[in-house]
Design an enzyme around this catalytic site. Structure first.
Site, PDB file in Angstrom:
ATOM      1  N   GLY A  12     -48.501 -23.855  80.656  1.00 54.68           N
ATOM      2  CA  GLY A  12     -48.389 -24.563  81.923  1.00 54.68           C
ATOM      3  C   GLY A  12     -49.664 -24.474  82.741  1.00 54.68           C
ATOM      4  N   ASP A  13     -49.692 -25.190  83.851  1.00 56.56           N
ATOM      5  CA  ASP A  13     -50.830 -25.181  84.784  1.00 56.56           C
ATOM      6  C   ASP A  13     -52.106 -25.726  84.147  1.00 56.56           C
ATOM      7  OD1 ASP A  13     -49.212 -23.763  86.747  1.00 56.56           O
ATOM      8  OD2 ASP A  13     -49.535 -21.983  85.524  1.00 56.56           O
ATOM      9  N   HIS A  41     -47.324 -29.529  90.303  1.00 61.66           N
ATOM     10  CA  HIS A  41     -48.563 -30.163  89.887  1.00 61.66           C
ATOM     11  C   HIS A  41     -49.318 -30.636  91.123  1.00 61.66           C
ATOM     12  CE1 HIS A  41     -45.174 -33.090  88.995  1.00 61.66           C
ATOM     13  NE2 HIS A  41     -45.743 -33.646  90.043  1.00 61.66           N
ATOM     14  N   VAL A 298     -46.462 -23.262  92.702  1.00 59.07           N
ATOM     15  CA  VAL A 298     -45.152 -22.950  93.275  1.00 59.07           C
ATOM     16  C   VAL A 298     -45.063 -21.487  93.690  1.00 59.07           C
ATOM     17  CG1 VAL A 298     -42.675 -22.792  92.786  1.00 59.07           C
ATOM     18  CG2 VAL A 298     -43.969 -24.801  92.044  1.00 59.07           C
TER      19      VAL A 298
END
Length: 427
Positions: A12-13, A41, A298
């Site tokens: 992720g990221d 995102h 987040v």
């Protein structure tokens, strides 16, 4: 075929939102097919930065639909808050479509997620947003779907049936307070009223669009290495970010997909617990974290940092059938004298080229690296591959060669104009 999947190919990221937004300028629809508001995102719209976790990236691009597919778990409160934020900047959201088959994150999902995470010493590092419990109810066939939410009578019936059991879990198992039926009903019926104009059968909609040669981008959340089946289980998400998740999570068939674009960083990062073979704990990690602003969108937690891992990436290529590669954050590596890429592992004296399924293997795992020279030149202003320093070009070529996947784009900064295409994804 006119469907393109954009999937994060690490933990992720990776900068998927930017790539999706980049391709969305030439698309007719952008579709989220799994996950919830647990993965954010960052997207630029002109000079305005949006950090979205519930809305699809395409919501900011005029001229195409932004679709939340049936594989997504929807937090109505979070979704409506993001809608309000986008509208406050003068951006219309008439292009939003929400699957009537998507499941709803309820207050008891969030309460149970928080209680479970706080009560165990074996924490996997969830965002405590109710994602896992919502997917659990979906599989257990006791979930509430968007189609139920927008029908007050059906919603009342299901809430009366399910809430007592959830309250028993909260009070008996975790010593937490019970949730009030009336409060939930009144709040969520209002959420349903506000969301109802956007609710439709998105599978049918997308099928019609693709049949009519419209261009559709499918946007994965999280990353392949967090996939519940193919990731570093149990330190994974509760859904399937892999390309295969599109078939179930958006309701389209594999023959409707033209390309699968894997998005990666030029290094590796991870938030939360779990195996990370190439992780660094030195000044290089600190340098990359600060230069790359490696903090969760987040969670705001500092991300763990490591060298690029070709073993993990080959696994991602295999399980998602990647056909193109988008490499972000190349500029973050500027100034490092040498760069490393993991090419294989050694376990109990044996060299292995596959990514282990069991997390116990990682305790005795050694990583075999290939070392490449870095570069000192400022690359943030380059406009093409040929303008990159030779060592930066060679680094990108080596990644492509190790994965046997063609390079589609590279990025030398976070803004759209800092991403450069080597070919047209729609060709």
């Amino acid at each position: 075929m006119s469907g393109v999947i954009v999937v994060g190919s690490q933990w992720g990221d990776e900068g998927k939102g930017k790539i999706v937004d980049f391709f969305a300028e030439h698309a007719d629809a952008v579709v989220r097919y799994q996950g919830g508001n647990n993965a954010g995102h960052t997207i630029w719209h002109g000079n305005t930065k949006f950090e979205l976790s519930a809305l699809p990236s395409g919501i900011l691009t005029e001229g195409q639909l932004a679709v939340i597919g049936n594989g997504v778990v929807v937090n109505p409160e979070a979704l409506l808050a993001e809608i309000a934020e986008v509208q406050s900047q003068g951006i219309a959201i008439d292009n939003l479509r929400i699957s009537n088959r998507a499941h709803v994150i309820m207050p008891y999902h969030i309460a149970l997620d928080k209680a479970a995470e706080s009560s165990t010493n074996n924490r996997i590092g969830t965002t405590k947003k109710g994602i896992g419990p919502a997917y659990t109810d979906k599989i257990s066939r006791v979930g509430i779907r968007v189609a139920d939410l927008v029908d007050p009578d059906v919603f009342a019936k299901l809430l009366k049936e399910y809430l007592p059991f959830k309250n028993a879990q909260l009070t008996k198992l975790y010593n937490e307070e019970a949730l009030n039926y009336d409060d939930i009903y009144e709040t969520y019926v209002e959420y349903g009223r506000q969301l109802a104009p956007y609710v439709t059968d998105t599978s049918y909609l997308l099928g019609q669009m693709i049949a009519n040669k419209k261009r559709v981008v499918f946007e994965g959340a999280q990353g392949i290495m967090l996939d519940v089946d193919h990731g570093t289980y149990p330190y994974v998400t509760s859904s399937n970010p892999t390309a295969g998740g599109v078939m179930n999570g958006a309701g389209v068939g594999p023959k409707q997909i033209q390309d699968v674009v894997g998005v990666i960083k030029a290094y590796t990062s991870r938030v939360g617990e779990g195996p990370f073979p190439t992780e660094l704990h030195d000044d290089i990690a600190d340098h990359i974290r600060e230069v790359g602003h490696e903090y969760g969108v987040v969670t705001k937690r500092p991300r763990r940092i490591g060298w690029l891992d070709a073993v993990a990436l080959r696994h991602a290529v295999q399980v998602s059938g990647l056909t193109k590669l988008a490499i972000n954050s190349l500029d973050v590596l500027t100034g490092l004298k040498t760069l490393k890429i993991a090419t294989s592992y050694t376990y109990k004296g044996e060299e292995i080229h596959h990514f282990p399924a069991s997390d116990t293997w990682f305790e005795g795992l050694d990583v075999n690296f290939e070392t490449l020279p870095g570069w000192d030149e400022d690359i943030t202003g380059v406009q093409s591959f040929d303008e990159l320093p030779a060592n930066a070009q060679n680094y990108l070529k080596r990644i492509s060669d190790l994965l046997s996947v063609d390079l589609l784009s590279f990025a030398v900064g976070p803004k759209p104009e800092e991403t450069h295409l080597l070919s047209d994804v729609w060709q």
